[in-house]
Write a protein that holds these residues in place. Structure first.
Motif, PDB file in Angstrom:
ATOM      1  N   CYS A 199     -30.460   8.542  26.477  1.00 40.08           N
ATOM      2  CA  CYS A 199     -31.192   9.731  25.254  1.00 40.08           C
ATOM      3  C   CYS A 199     -31.000   8.151  24.277  1.00 40.08           C
ATOM      4  O   CYS A 199     -29.286   8.039  23.214  1.00 40.08           O
ATOM      5  CB  CYS A 199     -29.996  10.502  25.115  1.00 40.08           C
ATOM      6  SG  CYS A 199     -31.691  11.633  23.774  1.00 40.08           S
TER       7      CYS A 199
ATOM      8  N   HIS B 287     -32.978  17.215  23.940  1.00 43.06           N
ATOM      9  CA  HIS B 287     -33.646  17.201  23.086  1.00 43.06           C
ATOM     10  C   HIS B 287     -35.392  16.678  22.904  1.00 43.06           C
ATOM     11  O   HIS B 287     -36.011  17.382  22.364  1.00 43.06           O
ATOM     12  CB  HIS B 287     -33.276  14.934  23.060  1.00 43.06           C
ATOM     13  CG  HIS B 287     -32.405  15.371  21.494  1.00 43.06           C
ATOM     14  ND1 HIS B 287     -30.794  14.694  22.437  1.00 43.06           N
ATOM     15  CD2 HIS B 287     -31.972  15.957  20.745  1.00 43.06           C
ATOM     16  CE1 HIS B 287     -30.017  14.981  21.116  1.00 43.06           C
ATOM     17  NE2 HIS B 287     -30.404  15.436  19.665  1.00 43.06           N
TER      18      HIS B 287
ATOM     19  N   ASN C  61     -25.749  11.514  26.013  1.00 39.30           N
ATOM     20  CA  ASN C  61     -26.314  12.284  27.153  1.00 39.30           C
ATOM     21  C   ASN C  61     -27.391  10.802  27.849  1.00 39.30           C
ATOM     22  O   ASN C  61     -28.185  10.027  27.362  1.00 39.30           O
ATOM     23  CB  ASN C  61     -27.597  13.560  27.201  1.00 39.30           C
ATOM     24  CG  ASN C  61     -26.788  14.349  26.775  1.00 39.30           C
ATOM     25  OD1 ASN C  61     -25.487  14.332  26.622  1.00 39.30           O
ATOM     26  ND2 ASN C  61     -27.518  15.290  26.179  1.00 39.30           N
TER      27      ASN C  61
ATOM     28  N   CYS D  35     -26.261  10.614  20.530  1.00 37.28           N
ATOM     29  CA  CYS D  35     -26.420  11.539  22.026  1.00 37.28           C
ATOM     30  C   CYS D  35     -26.196  10.420  22.486  1.00 37.28           C
ATOM     31  O   CYS D  35     -26.903   9.405  22.994  1.00 37.28           O
ATOM     32  CB  CYS D  35     -27.947  12.024  22.544  1.00 37.28           C
ATOM     33  SG  CYS D  35     -28.173  13.272  23.563  1.00 37.28           S
TER      34      CYS D  35
ATOM     35  N   CYS E 132     -32.913  12.638  26.403  1.00 37.41           N
ATOM     36  CA  CYS E 132     -32.039  13.717  27.215  1.00 37.41           C
ATOM     37  C   CYS E 132     -33.015  15.473  27.770  1.00 37.41           C
ATOM     38  O   CYS E 132     -34.242  15.341  26.683  1.00 37.41           O
ATOM     39  CB  CYS E 132     -30.526  13.847  26.926  1.00 37.41           C
ATOM     40  SG  CYS E 132     -30.657  15.034  25.243  1.00 37.41           S
TER      41      CYS E 132
HETATM   42 ZN   LIG Z   1     -30.657  13.395  23.501  1.00 39.34          ZN
END
Ligand SMILES: [Zn+2]
Ligand SMILES: [Zn+2]
Ligand SMILES: [Zn+2]
Length: 343
Positions: free
Chosen positions: A185, A208, A192, A190, A205
């Motif tokens: 991401c 988001h 992820n 972040c 991600c």
């Molecule tokens: Zn994210």
């Protein structure tokens, strides 16, 4: 819509702007004169709208196209408004192109609207009207008229063998399988994994993506696949359910514009009415009229988005071809869905 019945009235229709989806009839009679031909129109048709003429082509197994090209077999010449001609010319650009292609050996046939009307009624070719009436001898300095033998210059025996019309291609699906990626991401904090792969733009991600959709006022109703796919969403303000592309939401967010078209057009319609006041079109739009418009332009009508529904207000429609649901004004519905091939 029969031959030889012209009166002085011109079919006004809604101009060239509106678009009715066309599906060429693959079961048309193969012995029909226009079967398997590509037909182009120039000038104003007097007995029918251009749109009806295109639909009639499709019915008899012909493909209507916008411009004279190497594919063109037949040019139908309607009433030519001298104001649209180039100075010094007595034919339109489309007719000029047809003559140039004839010179290059392409067997293009030029026919009158009356001939065309006979063809779509399945009348025999021997009845054709005199096409030279279309191109009267011009006054001095207005160019040379096309020669008589160039107009309907294709003997029956020399007509190209028609190609049977192909069944329509299925529309592009609204969503594809998500493509897995090991990208992360793009939001700073972040860690992820990203939901989609991209090299040029930031990726996000799933969490988001939901944040970005929420900023655009939308709640997703299905799983995310790709930023350019159509995602079914619900408006957090008005509850309208419609498809939007994630990239469209991002653009709107950047411009501080709400994405929900139901909200947007409701506001716009109200502003128009306030600005025009009592002199505008203050008759509500009936359900039947809205439904008929939606169906004419290839949509299933899902209902008005205002009550009462006024001239500029949005309606909810679903494309009967690709299934995309949108909130649009009636005028915009008549452009057809972007999935429909433009013939
Ligand atoms: Zn994210
Ligand atoms: Zn809304
Ligand atoms: Zn569609």
């Amino acid at each position: 819509m029969s031959s030889g019945t012209y009166t002085g009235s011109v079919a006004l229709g809604s101009g060239g702007r509106n678009f009715t989806p066309i599906e060429v009839n693959t079961d048309a009679d193969p012995s029909g004169y226009l079967y398997g031909r590509v037909v182009v129109f120039t000038g104003t048709l007097m007995s029918m709208t251009r749109d009806v003429a295109r639909q009639e082509c499709a019915r008899v197994g012909a493909t209507p196209e916008q411009n004279t090209t190497k594919r063109t077999h037949v040019l139908v010449v309607g009433d030519i408004n001298p104001g649209v001609l180039r100075p010094g010319s007595n034919v339109t650009g489309k007719a000029r192109k047809a003559f140039d292609l004839q010179d290059g050996g392409q067997p293009i046939e030029v026919m009158t609207e009356d001939d065309f009307a006979r063809c779509i009624q399945g009348k025999p070719i021997t009845d054709f009207a005199n096409v030279t009436d279309l191109f009267p001898v011009p006054g001095p300095g207005t160019g040379t008229p096309p020669k008589r033998d160039r107009l309907r210059s294709v003997p029956l025996a020399e007509r190209p063998t028609p190609t049977p019309p192909k069944p329509p291609k299925p529309p592009k699906p609204l969503r594809r399988e998500p493509i897995s990626t090991d990208q992360v991401c793009s939001i700073n904090t972040c860690t992820n994994g990203a939901a989609f792969k991209t090299y040029k733009n930031p990726t996000y991600c799933y969490a988001h993506i939901d944040v970005i959709l929420a900023r655009g006022g939308l709640e997703p109703l299905e799983s995310f696949t790709h930023p350019k796919d159509w995602l079914l969403t619900r408006c957090r303000r008005c509850g309208n359910v419609a498809h939007y592309r994630f990239v469209y939401v991002q653009d709107n967010n950047a411009a501080n514009v709400e994405t929900c078209r139901a909200c947007f057009w409701r506001g716009w319609g109200a502003e128009q009415r306030a600005a025009i006041g009592p002199y505008g079109d203050n008759e509500p739009v009936t359900y039947e009229r809205a439904e008929a418009t939606a169906e004419k332009y290839g949509h299933i009508y899902l209902g008005p988005l205002t009550n009462p529904s006024m001239a500029y207000d949005p309606h909810r429609v679903e494309c009967s071809r690709c299934g995309r649901i949108s909130a649009e004004r009636l005028g915009d519905i008549s452009f057809g869905c972007s999935c429909q091939p433009r013939l």
